[in-house]
Design an enzyme around this catalytic site. Structure first.
Site, short mmCIF file in Angstrom:
data_model
loop_
_atom_site.label_atom_id
_atom_site.label_comp_id
_atom_site.label_asym_id
_atom_site.label_seq_id
_atom_site.Cartn_x
_atom_site.Cartn_y
_atom_site.Cartn_z
N LYS A 1 0.83 -1.21 0.00
CA LYS A 1 0.00 0.00 0.00
C LYS A 1 0.87 1.27 0.00
O LYS A 1 2.09 1.19 0.19
CB LYS A 1 -0.91 -0.04 1.23
CG LYS A 1 -2.02 -1.12 1.17
CD LYS A 1 -2.72 -1.20 2.52
CE LYS A 1 -3.96 -2.07 2.51
NZ LYS A 1 -4.55 -2.16 3.88
N THR B 1 -4.80 -7.84 10.77
CA THR B 1 -5.15 -6.53 10.22
C THR B 1 -4.63 -5.38 11.09
O THR B 1 -4.13 -4.38 10.57
CB THR B 1 -6.69 -6.45 10.08
OG1 THR B 1 -7.13 -7.55 9.29
CG2 THR B 1 -7.11 -5.15 9.42
N ARG C 1 3.20 -6.68 9.34
CA ARG C 1 2.42 -5.63 10.02
C ARG C 1 2.94 -5.40 11.44
O ARG C 1 2.92 -4.27 11.92
CB ARG C 1 0.93 -5.98 9.98
CG ARG C 1 0.34 -5.73 8.59
CD ARG C 1 -1.01 -6.39 8.43
NE ARG C 1 -1.71 -5.94 7.25
CZ ARG C 1 -2.88 -6.44 6.85
NH1 ARG C 1 -3.46 -7.40 7.54
NH2 ARG C 1 -3.47 -5.98 5.76
N GLU D 1 -9.76 -11.02 -7.27
CA GLU D 1 -8.92 -9.82 -7.18
C GLU D 1 -7.82 -9.83 -8.23
O GLU D 1 -7.46 -8.78 -8.77
CB GLU D 1 -8.35 -9.70 -5.76
CG GLU D 1 -9.44 -9.40 -4.73
CD GLU D 1 -8.95 -9.33 -3.29
OE1 GLU D 1 -9.76 -8.99 -2.41
OE2 GLU D 1 -7.76 -9.63 -3.04
N HIS E 1 -2.06 -5.31 1.49
CA HIS E 1 -3.31 -6.02 1.29
C HIS E 1 -2.96 -7.43 0.82
O HIS E 1 -2.01 -7.61 0.05
CB HIS E 1 -4.18 -5.36 0.21
CG HIS E 1 -5.32 -6.23 -0.23
ND1 HIS E 1 -6.49 -6.30 0.49
CD2 HIS E 1 -5.44 -7.12 -1.25
CE1 HIS E 1 -7.30 -7.19 -0.09
NE2 HIS E 1 -6.68 -7.69 -1.15
N ARG F 1 -1.26 -14.30 4.03
CA ARG F 1 -1.90 -13.58 5.15
C ARG F 1 -1.12 -13.82 6.45
O ARG F 1 -1.01 -12.94 7.29
CB ARG F 1 -3.38 -13.95 5.27
CG ARG F 1 -4.20 -13.21 4.19
CD ARG F 1 -5.67 -13.40 4.32
NE ARG F 1 -6.30 -12.74 5.44
CZ ARG F 1 -6.81 -11.50 5.42
NH1 ARG F 1 -6.72 -10.74 4.35
NH2 ARG F 1 -7.40 -11.01 6.49
N TYR G 1 -12.57 -2.32 -2.65
CA TYR G 1 -13.01 -2.25 -1.26
C TYR G 1 -14.53 -2.14 -1.13
O TYR G 1 -15.04 -1.71 -0.08
CB TYR G 1 -12.31 -1.12 -0.52
CG TYR G 1 -10.89 -1.45 -0.10
CD1 TYR G 1 -10.61 -2.61 0.64
CD2 TYR G 1 -9.82 -0.61 -0.42
CE1 TYR G 1 -9.31 -2.92 1.03
CE2 TYR G 1 -8.52 -0.91 -0.01
CZ TYR G 1 -8.27 -2.07 0.71
OH TYR G 1 -6.99 -2.38 1.12
N ASN H 1 -1.46 -0.09 7.59
CA ASN H 1 -0.99 -1.46 7.85
C ASN H 1 -0.27 -2.09 6.66
O ASN H 1 -0.12 -3.31 6.59
CB ASN H 1 -2.13 -2.33 8.38
CG ASN H 1 -3.24 -2.50 7.38
OD1 ASN H 1 -3.19 -1.90 6.28
ND2 ASN H 1 -4.22 -3.31 7.70
P1 IDP Z 1 -7.35 -7.03 5.79
O1 IDP Z 1 -6.60 -5.99 4.97
O2 IDP Z 1 -6.47 -7.62 6.84
O3 IDP Z 1 -8.04 -8.07 4.95
P2 IDP Z 1 -10.01 -5.86 6.24
O4 IDP Z 1 -10.84 -6.10 7.45
O5 IDP Z 1 -10.44 -6.51 4.95
O6 IDP Z 1 -8.49 -6.24 6.61
O7 IDP Z 1 -9.94 -4.29 6.04
C1 IDP Z 1 -9.40 -3.75 4.86
C2 IDP Z 1 -8.47 -2.61 5.21
O8 IDP Z 1 -9.23 -1.55 5.77
C3 IDP Z 1 -7.43 -2.92 6.29
O9 IDP Z 1 -6.26 -3.56 5.78
C4 IDP Z 1 -7.13 -1.55 6.83
O10 IDP Z 1 -6.23 -0.84 5.96
C5 IDP Z 1 -8.49 -0.87 6.74
N1 IDP Z 1 -9.21 -0.95 8.02
C6 IDP Z 1 -9.87 -2.02 8.54
N2 IDP Z 1 -10.41 -1.73 9.73
C7 IDP Z 1 -10.10 -0.44 9.98
C8 IDP Z 1 -10.35 0.46 11.07
O11 IDP Z 1 -11.01 0.12 12.06
N3 IDP Z 1 -9.85 1.74 10.94
C9 IDP Z 1 -9.14 2.15 9.87
N4 IDP Z 1 -8.87 1.34 8.83
C10 IDP Z 1 -9.32 0.07 8.89
MG MG Z 2 -9.63 -7.89 3.64
#
Ligand code: IDP
Ligand code: MG
Length: 149
Positions: A9, A91, A102, A126, A115, A85, A49, A112
């Protein structure tokens, strides 16, 4: 072979962590089959997203992923989705295990670094969203038998 989309990212790109992240995936034994360095459009960000639309962090997430270029890649291997992952970590960086990307480089969920597709089905979807079929390189590594049983 199972495929997974990986994005370094904008924070990972700005912090010069592209090489570190690629290096970890290479060392793990995964095989790179596509890569491009690109600016993400608003449209692609919203499609990628879409599942998060309506959540409190959605607008910030779209702003984040479009704020600077990303390194988009497809990696393949046995259990590639779970393996990647695991390498990236949970996350929320403060919940990610030590030794993961991370954990080792992150603090905040909204920064973080990466992706990675969350299911084999989403790995396929994807990959098709981010890459044209002709951008995927089908190849064999000389050392494949030493990585893949
Ligand atoms: P992932 O990337 O580990 O699959 P997801 O739950 O799919 O996590 O969320 C997608 C992305 O959205 C996360 O990687 C993070 O960048 C962002 N995100 C998720 N939850 C939050 C939050 O509570 N606050 C801010 N950003 C978030
Ligand atoms: Mg995700």
């Amino acid at each position: 072979m199972e495929k997974t989309l990986v994005l370094v990212k904008p924070d990972g790109v700005q912090r010069a962590l592209i090489g570190e992240i690629i290096s970890r995936l290479e060392r793990r034994g995964l095989r790179l089959i596509a890569a491009k360095f690109m600016q993400v459009s608003q449209e692609l960000a919203e499609t990628h997203y879409a599942i998060h639309k309506g959540k409190p962090f959605y607008e910030g997430l779209i702003a984040y992923i479009t704020s600077a270029p990303v390194m988009a890649m497809v990696w393949e291997g046995p259990n590639a989705v779970a393996a990647v992952r695991q390498t990236m970590g949970a996350t929320r960086p403060t919940e990610a295990a030590p030794g993961t990307v991370r954990h080792d480089f992150g603090l905040e969920v909204g920064r973080n670094l990466t992706h990675a597709s969350d299911t084999p089905e989403n790995g396929e979807k994807e990959t098709a969203l981010w890459f044209r079929p002709e951008e995927l390189v089908s190849w064999e590594r000389a050392l494949d038998p030493w990585y893949f049983e």
